[in-house]
Design a protein around this motif. Structure first.
Motif, PDB file in Angstrom:
ATOM      1  N   VAL A 144      20.525 -50.654   9.267  1.00 47.91           N
ATOM      2  CA  VAL A 144      20.205 -49.238   9.148  1.00 47.91           C
ATOM      3  C   VAL A 144      19.905 -48.940   7.687  1.00 47.91           C
ATOM      4  N   GLY A 145      18.948 -48.051   7.430  1.00 50.41           N
ATOM      5  CA  GLY A 145      18.576 -47.742   6.059  1.00 50.41           C
ATOM      6  C   GLY A 145      17.676 -46.526   5.993  1.00 50.41           C
ATOM      7  N   HIS A 158       6.122 -53.017   4.752  1.00 47.87           N
ATOM      8  CA  HIS A 158       7.246 -53.419   3.913  1.00 47.87           C
ATOM      9  C   HIS A 158       8.206 -52.250   3.726  1.00 47.87           C
ATOM     10  N   PHE A 159       9.491 -52.594   3.610  1.00 50.67           N
ATOM     11  CA  PHE A 159      10.582 -51.622   3.519  1.00 50.67           C
ATOM     12  C   PHE A 159      11.543 -52.139   2.465  1.00 50.67           C
ATOM     13  N   PHE A 160      11.646 -51.455   1.309  1.00 51.61           N
ATOM     14  CA  PHE A 160      12.466 -51.999   0.219  1.00 51.61           C
ATOM     15  C   PHE A 160      13.301 -50.914  -0.451  1.00 51.61           C
ATOM     16  N   GLY A 161      14.485 -51.329  -0.899  1.00 50.25           N
ATOM     17  CA  GLY A 161      15.397 -50.396  -1.546  1.00 50.25           C
ATOM     18  C   GLY A 161      15.941 -49.390  -0.546  1.00 50.25           C
ATOM     19  N   GLY A 162      16.305 -48.198  -1.034  1.00 47.37           N
ATOM     20  CA  GLY A 162      16.817 -47.146  -0.174  1.00 47.37           C
ATOM     21  C   GLY A 162      18.336 -47.046  -0.218  1.00 47.37           C
ATOM     22  N   ILE A 163      18.898 -46.365   0.787  1.00 47.26           N
ATOM     23  CA  ILE A 163      20.344 -46.181   0.878  1.00 47.26           C
ATOM     24  C   ILE A 163      20.841 -46.722   2.207  1.00 47.26           C
ATOM     25  N   GLU A 164      22.162 -46.911   2.287  1.00 50.04           N
ATOM     26  CA  GLU A 164      22.805 -47.264   3.539  1.00 50.04           C
ATOM     27  C   GLU A 164      23.764 -46.148   3.914  1.00 50.04           C
ATOM     28  N   GLY A 166      26.595 -43.668   4.293  1.00 52.86           N
ATOM     29  CA  GLY A 166      27.706 -43.334   3.416  1.00 52.86           C
ATOM     30  C   GLY A 166      27.691 -41.868   3.053  1.00 52.86           C
ATOM     31  N   VAL A 167      28.790 -41.401   2.465  1.00 52.35           N
ATOM     32  CA  VAL A 167      28.890 -40.016   2.023  1.00 52.35           C
ATOM     33  C   VAL A 167      28.037 -39.801   0.777  1.00 52.35           C
ATOM     34  N   GLY A 168      28.009 -40.769  -0.107  1.00 52.54           N
ATOM     35  CA  GLY A 168      27.175 -40.678  -1.293  1.00 52.54           C
ATOM     36  C   GLY A 168      25.803 -41.276  -1.050  1.00 52.54           C
ATOM     37  N   LEU A 169      25.158 -41.692  -2.115  1.00 47.76           N
ATOM     38  CA  LEU A 169      23.824 -42.294  -2.054  1.00 47.76           C
ATOM     39  C   LEU A 169      23.934 -43.723  -2.574  1.00 47.76           C
ATOM     40  N   GLU A 170      24.369 -44.617  -1.703  1.00 46.07           N
ATOM     41  CA  GLU A 170      24.611 -46.013  -2.062  1.00 46.07           C
ATOM     42  C   GLU A 170      23.293 -46.773  -2.035  1.00 46.07           C
ATOM     43  N   ALA A 171      22.720 -47.035  -3.214  1.00 45.91           N
ATOM     44  CA  ALA A 171      21.419 -47.692  -3.308  1.00 45.91           C
ATOM     45  C   ALA A 171      21.536 -49.181  -3.007  1.00 45.91           C
ATOM     46  N   VAL A 172      20.490 -49.745  -2.412  1.00 42.10           N
ATOM     47  CA  VAL A 172      20.428 -51.168  -2.094  1.00 42.10           C
ATOM     48  C   VAL A 172      19.123 -51.738  -2.633  1.00 42.10           C
ATOM     49  N   ALA A 173      19.005 -53.062  -2.609  1.00 42.44           N
ATOM     50  CA  ALA A 173      17.814 -53.743  -3.128  1.00 42.44           C
ATOM     51  C   ALA A 173      17.092 -54.551  -2.057  1.00 42.44           C
ATOM     52  N   ARG A 174      17.534 -54.478  -0.824  1.00 39.37           N
ATOM     53  CA  ARG A 174      16.967 -55.305   0.245  1.00 39.37           C
ATOM     54  C   ARG A 174      15.479 -55.025   0.470  1.00 39.37           C
ATOM     55  N   THR A 175      14.760 -56.081   0.854  1.00 41.80           N
ATOM     56  CA  THR A 175      13.349 -55.961   1.209  1.00 41.80           C
ATOM     57  C   THR A 175      13.107 -56.644   2.541  1.00 41.80           C
ATOM     58  N   ARG A 190      13.154 -61.151   6.307  1.00 43.82           N
ATOM     59  CA  ARG A 190      13.804 -60.776   5.046  1.00 43.82           C
ATOM     60  C   ARG A 190      13.022 -61.381   3.893  1.00 43.82           C
ATOM     61  N   LEU A 191      12.742 -60.576   2.880  1.00 43.44           N
ATOM     62  CA  LEU A 191      12.010 -61.013   1.697  1.00 43.44           C
ATOM     63  C   LEU A 191      12.931 -60.923   0.476  1.00 43.44           C
ATOM     64  N   PRO A 192      12.487 -61.427  -0.677  1.00 48.37           N
ATOM     65  CA  PRO A 192      13.319 -61.327  -1.883  1.00 48.37           C
ATOM     66  C   PRO A 192      13.682 -59.883  -2.205  1.00 48.37           C
ATOM     67  N   ASP A 193      14.878 -59.707  -2.751  1.00 48.74           N
ATOM     68  CA  ASP A 193      15.356 -58.372  -3.087  1.00 48.74           C
ATOM     69  C   ASP A 193      14.557 -57.751  -4.220  1.00 48.74           C
ATOM     70  N   LEU A 194      14.499 -56.422  -4.195  1.00 55.59           N
ATOM     71  CA  LEU A 194      13.985 -55.658  -5.320  1.00 55.59           C
ATOM     72  C   LEU A 194      14.844 -55.976  -6.553  1.00 55.59           C
ATOM     73  N   PRO A 195      14.275 -56.033  -7.768  1.00 59.43           N
ATOM     74  CA  PRO A 195      15.077 -56.383  -8.951  1.00 59.43           C
ATOM     75  C   PRO A 195      16.241 -55.444  -9.230  1.00 59.43           C
TER      76      PRO A 195
END
Length: 471
Positions: A144-145, A158-164, A166-175, A190-195
């Motif tokens: 979920v994202g 393509h779908f990269f970064g974003g949040i998962e 949570g109550v806050g805004l927990e950023a991720v790097a998944r691609t 699954r591709l390499p993560d955003l830097p």
């Protein structure tokens, strides 16, 4: 702030200017009135909460293969529910070990299974969406994202970064990348993560490269920290690369689109940090320096060939905003860049429809939206020369899930009008990522904000596809 009538006319480099010279066509699309915004006056801090110190629910990620998968047995279809059914006879292209739980708009946060995902076959077949009109369910996101960057490159969304969740805004790097032609309802890899871990980055794809502009780290800019001005480049086989060039201003939830006619990427608006009021505004937020309230007016360009900002201040929208739907459209052979709807900072949504005239090099007002709001389809949702705005989020009434509506509008730039009686999508959500592939619009991920649960961002994995009926 406001219009740039007092600013000297800016001429673009001759080498980059390939559009013909001509007056605007005498079509209905050239007749524009006032089109003032109808933003709500709600003085909140927008889509955030002050409870970010609470413990966030854990969202466990599925294990996704990054190499060519081996064949596995086919899966059976998920059980239909009132939230919509998954496509029947789903094959092993599913991205989770079991079909994700379907949900109604009132469902609580998703809990993912920790079982490893199966490997998948990649047999090319016709997608379900391409063989049917209206809305269909496609292979869901592996996790979920929401609030991710996106772009269509090599026929994949393509779908990269974003949040998962949570109550806050927990950023991720998944691609991840979605191939609609791999299996009956498409396949994710699954591709390499955003830097960096960023939410709200602006994703734009050219013919051979995907770019990420800006974005914000965890809980920024509302609970400390600043949005980013970073620019990252993704190329298949090379992964992500951080460029030396930077955005003209720090930003998140900015709009962007690539123009193949002149080879430039156009970026517009977006939230930003507090700075020069000539290019940004807090929308009259009582003169307070409140984090997250400022938006940019600017339209600026990036040259992918030189990998440099081409013009840091090409033009300015009449009003600054974030989360616009950006669309590159044509009327009588003339190009226009539209910035439709969005949020006026944290004061509420807008119905404004600004279009940039490439020939005159300035913005003008087009037909406003039927109602002020933001839409999940932000990035050039164009099919057959018309823009599709779906999955609306509005600020009318109380702060509840009733803000989300299963809306679908279509904007005709020639008639300068909106059609509002299109088939409605199944799932309620905001903050989705979208893209058009072979005449089908895909809308992926997003979230429902659970105001009654401390503002929980309840992220989803839905992947709905819309193919319009054609005569």
């Amino acid at each position: 702030m406001g219009d740039r009538d007092d600013r000297p006319r800016r001429s673009r480099r001759a080498a980059l200017r390939v559009l013909g010279v001509g007056a605007l066509g005498a079509s209905a699309g050239c007749l524009f009135g006032g089109g003032t915004d109808s933003s709500e006056s709600e003085k909140t801090t927008g889509d955030r909460t002050s409870e970010s110190q609470q413990t966030r629910p854990t969202t466990q990620e599925q294990s996704i293969p990054t190499t060519a998968p081996a064949a596995t047995p086919a899966k059976t279809a998920a059980t239909p529910t009132t939230a919509g059914t998954r496509t029947a006879n789903r094959t092993a292209t599913d991205a989770t070990a079991d079909p994700p739980a379907t949900r109604t708009p009132e469902a609580t946060a998703t809990t993912r299974t920790s079982e490893p995902a199966p490997t998948r076959t990649a047999e090319p077949t016709t997608t379900a969406a391409a063989s049917a009109t209206g809305w269909t369910e496609q292979a869901p996101l592996p996790v979920v994202g929401s609030d991710a960057g996106g772009g269509v490159l090599d026929g994949k969304l393509h779908f990269f970064g974003g949040i998962e969740t949570g109550v806050g805004l927990e950023a991720v790097a998944r691609t991840f990348a979605y191939a609609p032609t791999a299996g009956a309802d498409g396949s994710w890899e699954r591709l390499p993560d955003l830097p960096e871990q960023l939410w709200g980055p602006c994703g734009v794809a050219t013919e051979d490269t995907l770019y990420s502009f800006g974005g914000a780290p965890t809980d920024a800019p509302y609970e400390g920290g600043s949005p980013s001005d970073a620019i990252f480049r993704y190329r298949p086989g090379d992964g992500w690369t951080a460029l030396t060039a930077r955005c003209p201003y720090p930003n998140w939830v900015m709009g962007g689109v690539y123009n193949p006619q002149d080879g430039l990427i156009y970026c517009v608006g977006g939230g930003t940090g507090a700075h020069d009021p000539e290019t940004a505004t807090d929308h009259g937020f009582d003169g307070e320096d409140v984090p997250g309230t400022y938006d940019e007016h600017r339209l600026w360009t990036f040259d992918p060939e030189a990998e440099q900002v081409a013009d840091a201040d090409l033009a300015r929208m009449p009003e600054a905003k974030r989360w616009p739907t950006v669309a590159l459209l044509s009327v009588d052979g003339e190009q226009y860049l539209h910035a439709i709807g969005g949020l006026s900072g944290t004061t509420g949504p807008t119905d404004s429809n600004f279009r940039y005239d490439f020939e005159r090099e300035e913005f003008e007002r087009a037909q406003p939206l039927p109602r002020s709001g933001t839409y999940a389809t932000h990035s050039n949702p164009i099919i057959d020369g018309q823009a599709y705005l779906t999955h609306g989020m509005f600020w009318e009434g109380e702060s509840t899930v009733e803000r989300y509506k299963p809306i679908a509008h279509r904007y005709d730039p020639v008639a300068d009008s909106f059609e509002t009686d299109l088939p409605e999508p199944t799932h309620l959500r905001g903050g989705a990522t979208s893209g058009v592939i072979d005449g089908t619009l895909y809308v992926v991920g997003g979230h429902i904000k659970r105001f009654e649960q401390d503002g929980l961002h309840d992220c989803v994995d839905y992947n709905e596809a819309y193919t319009p009926a054609r005569d």
